[in-house]
Design an enzyme around this catalytic site. Structure first.
Site: not given
Ligand code: UGA
Length: 487
Positions: A193, A196, A254, A300, A304, A307
């Site tokens: 999966e 997000r 990931n 940033g 965190g 995942c």
């Molecule tokens: C992540 C993946 O994006 C999903 O595709 C995956 O399904 C999910 O893990 C999982 O393994 O279940 P998620 O943990 O919801 O999803 O969060 P993200 O949107 O990926 O963000 C992760 C972290 O990266 C956040 O702390 C966000 O602030 C940081 N981030 C993201 C950044 O610092 N810069 C960015 O450009 C993008």
């Protein structure tokens, strides 16, 4: 034809195909369509399991959610979502009202299902690998329930598991407990999966690809047909492969996203040392290169969530297990740790000591649109501030309740961003909630004792902030006063 299912009240009427009518207990027509209705079980009702269950129910499938957490089962049964996630509550209420979704902790009900999804958690264990105990117990429960089922069942693993888990752990348990053999008695697919948090429903309804791993073409084709029917013309590209590839794809995905974030944070750290430079412009420009793509280039204070950090550690531990040193990933992790510590370095530089200083923390969740605090940078920042005897006041539009269960009375909780700034000696923007864009330089100047502001997510407009004579610094913004870090 009327087909009574075990839920008695629901009748599926198939007139001359392809017409399908579903009625509830009061004979009210709930859905009409031409898809085949399946009975589906979903083991584990976290973000992935609940989103999967509710999207299937929304399409008219009869879904049973199975979770061992009795409190969660009771809440869900009353239509209460166990976490904040856009659209989840409305989907849940509708699915419960219309009797497409029921919740239980009785795994024997899986015997009625044509399809069983495994969506249980795989937490980190000591050493960075994953703890498979929830996977093992779901496989046992499914196996036991299959003893009572004569017909074939397709079992689909959505949980994130390291390569080899489906073939070497799940399949043997299922065979042992059910007394059946795969692939004749039941089918087994890996179907990772990619949803997000904050977009769980949207990403489940509109995935950008579907990965189906199996050792058995028949099972893989059955799942592909199910998705073809589910998505119709909107079906995303489907990749059919072996279990091991499907399992590795999830980790590679990931780990790559985490690498992209640490990469842009590396560029941000360089940009900070160049007066006038700004990482956001650099990110925008390189993102226009089709080979790089614009997403995941927001600099940033680090990634965190439940995942990215966990999957990175698991892939590193797995690499070690198979004899490869994943040194690239170790650096991705190290850069991330460094990013998380930056607000403290900054505040110490500005205020000399943090002891007794009032610090406002804007945002707690690991990202906006969620109340999830798992592996959120805010936790380590607040812990450090508390250790330094700072007086911390936090504000988050969603995560306050969860924060209270972690920090209790060690910190103060404001009911608005402006309130958190009152009399503060420093402020750090930790989560890029949209409402923080409405904060003006005047708010900081008027409310704070010392208008020292650090934007950890590049949400505030630097030109406006600096013109207003705030002491303003931000990740990846060419320094005005940012300290040259020692690392
Ligand atoms: C992540 C993946 O994006 C999903 O595709 C995956 O399904 C999910 O893990 C999982 O393994 O279940 P998620 O943990 O919801 O999803 O969060 P993200 O949107 O990926 O963000 C992760 C972290 O990266 C956040 O702390 C966000 O602030 C940081 N981030 C993201 C950044 O610092 N810069 C960015 O450009 C993008």
């Amino acid at each position: 034809v009327n087909v009574d299912n075990s839920r008695e009240q629901i009748a599926l009427e198939r007139h001359s195909p392809p017409r399908l009518i579903i009625r509830n207990s009061q004979s009210r027509i709930l859905r009409t369509g031409n898809a085949t209705v399946r009975r589906v079980s979903v083991f584990g009702l976290g973000y992935v399991g609940l989103a999967t269950a509710l999207c299937l129910a929304n399409k008219g499938h009869l879904v049973t959610g199975i979770d061992s957490d009795e409190r969660r089962v009771r809440q869900l049964d009353q239509g209460i979502a166990p976490f904040f996630e856009p659209k989840i509550e409305s989907y849940l209420k509708r699915a419960i009202d219309e009797e497409y979704f029921r919740v239980t902790n009785d795994s024997s009900s899986n015997a009625e299902s044509d399809l069983a999804y495994v969506c249980v958690g795989t937490p980190t264990k000591h050493g960075g690998g994953i703890d498979l105990s929830f996977i093992e117990s779901a496989a046992e429960d499914i196996g036991i329930s299959l003893r009572k089922r004569e017909a074939y069942q397709l079992i689909v693993i959505k949980s994130t598991v390291t390569p080899g888990t489906a073939s070497n752990v799940v399949r043997p348990i299922l065979e042992r407990e059910s007394g059946k053999t795969c692939p004749t008695g039941f089918g087994l697919c890996s179907n990772p999966e990619f949803l997000r948090e904050g977009h769980a429903i949207q990403d489940t309804e509109v995935p950008d690809r579907i990965i189906i791993g199996s050792a058995d073409m028949n099972a893989a084709t059955k799942l592909e047909r199910f998705y073809s029917e589910y998505y119709g013309a909107g079906l995303a590209p489907v990749i059919m492969t072996r279990h091991e590839n499907a399992e590795l794809i999830k980790y590679a995905n990931n780990a790559f996203l985490a690498t992209k974030v640490s990469f842009i944070n590396t560029i941000a750290n360089i940009a900070e040392r160049i007066p006038g430079a700004d990482v956001t412009t650099v990110a925008k420009a390189i993102g226009l290169d089709k080979r790089i793509a614009p997403e995941f280039l927001r600099a940033g204070i680090g990634f965190g969530g439940s995942c990215l950090p966990k999957d990175l550690s698991a892939l590193m531990a797995f690499g070690e297990e198979v004899g490869y040193n994943t040194r690239l990933l170790a650096e991705v992790q190290a850069v991330n740790r460094e990013q998380i510590s930056k607000p403290i370095t900054y505040l110490k530089h500005k205020l000399n000591t943090l002891k007794g200083k009032k610090i406002a923390i804007l945002g707690l969740a690991f990202k906006p649109e969620t109340d999830d605090l798992r592996e959120a940078p805010s936790i380590s920042i607040i812990n450090d501030l508390v250790k330094e005897e700072a007086q911390v006041t936090v504000y988050d539009p969603r995560a306050e309740m969860i924060a209270k269960s972690i920090f209790g009375s060690q910190i103060a909780y404001a009911t608005s961003a402006r309130e958190s700034l009152r009399a503060a000696n420093g402020a750090v923007l930790v989560t890029e909630w949209e409402e923080f864009t409405h904060l003006t330089p005047q708010d900081f100047l008027e409310l704070m004792e010392d208008p020292i502001v650090f934007d950890g997510r590049r949400l505030l407009e630097p030109g406006r902030m600096r013109e207003a004579k705030l002491q303003f610094d931000a990740i990846g913004l060419g320094r005005e006063s940012f300290p040259v870090a020692k690392y």
